[in-house]
Design an enzyme around this catalytic site. Structure first.
Site, PDB file in Angstrom:
ATOM      1  N   ASP A 201       0.863  -1.186   0.000  1.00 21.31           N
ATOM      2  CA  ASP A 201       0.000   0.000   0.000  1.00 21.31           C
ATOM      3  C   ASP A 201       0.898   1.234   0.000  1.00 21.31           C
ATOM      4  OD1 ASP A 201      -2.211   1.950   0.704  1.00 21.31           O
ATOM      5  OD2 ASP A 201      -3.322   0.086   0.957  1.00 21.31           O
ATOM      6  N   GLY A 229       4.686   1.491  -1.605  1.00 20.70           N
ATOM      7  CA  GLY A 229       4.985   1.946  -2.965  1.00 20.70           C
ATOM      8  C   GLY A 229       3.751   2.512  -3.624  1.00 20.70           C
ATOM      9  N   ASP A 230       3.856   2.699  -4.940  1.00 17.84           N
ATOM     10  CA  ASP A 230       2.785   3.296  -5.731  1.00 17.84           C
ATOM     11  C   ASP A 230       2.392   2.291  -6.811  1.00 17.84           C
ATOM     12  OD1 ASP A 230       1.209   4.700  -7.489  1.00 17.84           O
ATOM     13  OD2 ASP A 230       2.644   6.328  -7.830  1.00 17.84           O
ATOM     14  N   PHE A 231       1.148   1.796  -6.763  1.00 18.76           N
ATOM     15  CA  PHE A 231       0.784   0.743  -7.727  1.00 18.76           C
ATOM     16  C   PHE A 231       0.686   1.235  -9.161  1.00 18.76           C
ATOM     17  CE2 PHE A 231      -3.607   0.757  -5.398  1.00 18.76           C
ATOM     18  CZ  PHE A 231      -4.081   1.853  -6.115  1.00 18.76           C
ATOM     19  N   HIS A 249     -12.229  -0.205  -7.718  1.00 19.59           N
ATOM     20  CA  HIS A 249     -13.421   0.662  -7.842  1.00 19.59           C
ATOM     21  C   HIS A 249     -13.120   2.142  -7.588  1.00 19.59           C
ATOM     22  CE1 HIS A 249     -15.041   0.418  -3.391  1.00 19.59           C
ATOM     23  NE2 HIS A 249     -13.791   0.787  -3.445  1.00 19.59           N
TER      24      HIS A 249
END
Ligand code: SAH
Length: 338
Positions: A201, A229-231, A249
């Protein structure tokens, strides 16, 4: 049995639904359910401890009691009802954080931009605040904390249903992408003693997950890693399955395809993605997902039909293999490399 109202009266009840939401927010903010945990109390006692005006508080409680939240007994005192009990902090299935998160002023301000968004195509949250929802939360630690608590409490009612609906035992490493504070991963790890887990996350959320301690219980801690991290950049490498619960969503189709493509790039050769979200069925039936979709419209995301999931999977180089229903309102949408 509920009385059947004539249409104008039924419509008036729908129109005034927001008043009930506002009262639930006030009750949550003032911790009224917590104050009634041990015993019924008089309005005077409640008002003094919550530092509010007793006559107005009496009317608020009477209105809430009229919809089954709190009940007035001799005294006059108020007591908890099963509905009111869900507003207690930390109670199993507590909805207190959800009442705060969904009715906090920054949300109400975003909802006020719904009509403008319909006319212009702008994302209402962005119109109201100038930034995306998660960027906003990152700059407002108290709201982020409440958001995390609300997600965890809603998740607690869903986690067992998801853990039992799918055969996780065939998987060696499960990565929970946008896994929040880790309550779902903890539930799945507990049920599958050989499984390894990675909670992924944003840094601010992983920091909270470390304090929230779902994943620090003995037995589980040694099988689980926490990664920040950054997805949109990348997700942890080498998983056999990438779980995304109530995460896609939040985003539009293009953004979802990017997140999914990053999962595809990171996963093992025979890896799969498991999207746990509402899958909207055709028809007019009652479905909480259709209302939650309105919150997503405000934030710039959407709830999806099976066909819409198939389309974002295709964009990401994946193929939808099946939709597994669960005993909660979410389904698990499974995909593999196309
Ligand atoms: N899966 C959890 C949380 C869902 S909320 C549950 O069902 O309870 C969506 C999650 O996505 C949040 O925890 C949020 O912090 C995370 N998220 C949002 N943007 C992200 C990003 N760019 N990279 C990684 N995680 C992100």
């Amino acid at each position: 049995m509920a009385k059947i109202l004539p249409p104008p009266a039924a419509m008036f009840a729908l129109i005034t639904g927001r008043w009930v939401s506002d009262l639930l927010y006030v009750a949550a903010k003032l911790e009224l359910a917590d104050r009634l945990k041990d015993a019924p109390r008089t309005v005077g006692e409640l008002a003094a401890s919550a530092e509010v005006q007793a006559p107005a508080l009496y009317r608020v409680l009477r209105a809430l009691a009229s919809v089954g939240v709190f009940a007035e007994i001799k005294g006059p005192r108020f007591k908890l009802t099963p509905l009111a009990a869900t507003l207690q902090t930390g109670a199993p299935g507590s909805m207190r954080a959800a009442a705060l998160m969904l009715e906090e002023k920054y949300q109400v301000d975003a909802w006020a931009q719904m009509l403008h968004g319909l006319k212009t195509g702008e994302i209402p949250f962005r119109t109201a605040h100038g930034v995306s929802y998660f960027a906003y939360l990152d700059n407002h630690p108290e709201d982020l904390k409440i958001f995390g608590e609300a997600m965890t409490s809603v998740s607690t009612t869903e986690n067992p249903a998801i853990a039992t609906a799918y055969k996780f035992s065939g998987i060696r490493t499960l990565v929970d992408v946008g896994g929040g504070h880790g309550s779902l991963l903890a539930t799945i790890l507990k049920a599958n003693p050989k499984l390894k887990g990675v909670l992924f996350d944003q840094p601010s959320v992983i920091a909270r997950a470390q304090q929230d301690r779902h994943l620090t219980e003995k037995d589980i801690a040694e099988r689980c890693k926490l990664e920040a991290g950054d997805f949109f950049e990348a997700v942890p490498q080498g998983g056999d399955a990438y779980l995304l619960k109530r995460t896609l969503h939040d985003w539009n189709d293009e953004q979802c395809a990017k997140i999914l493509a990053n999962c595809r790039a990171a996963m093992n050769e025979r890896g799969r993605v498991l999207v746990a979200d509402a899958v909207i069925a055709p028809g007019n039936g009652a479905d909480r997902g259709k209302l939650l979709d309105m919150q997503m419209l405000i934030l710039g995301g959407r709830e999806r039909t099976k066909r819409e999931f198939a389309a974002i999977f295709r964009e990401a180089g994946l193929k939808l293999t099946r939709v597994v229903p669960t005993k909660c309102p979410l389904s698990i949408v499974e995909g593999v490399r196309a």
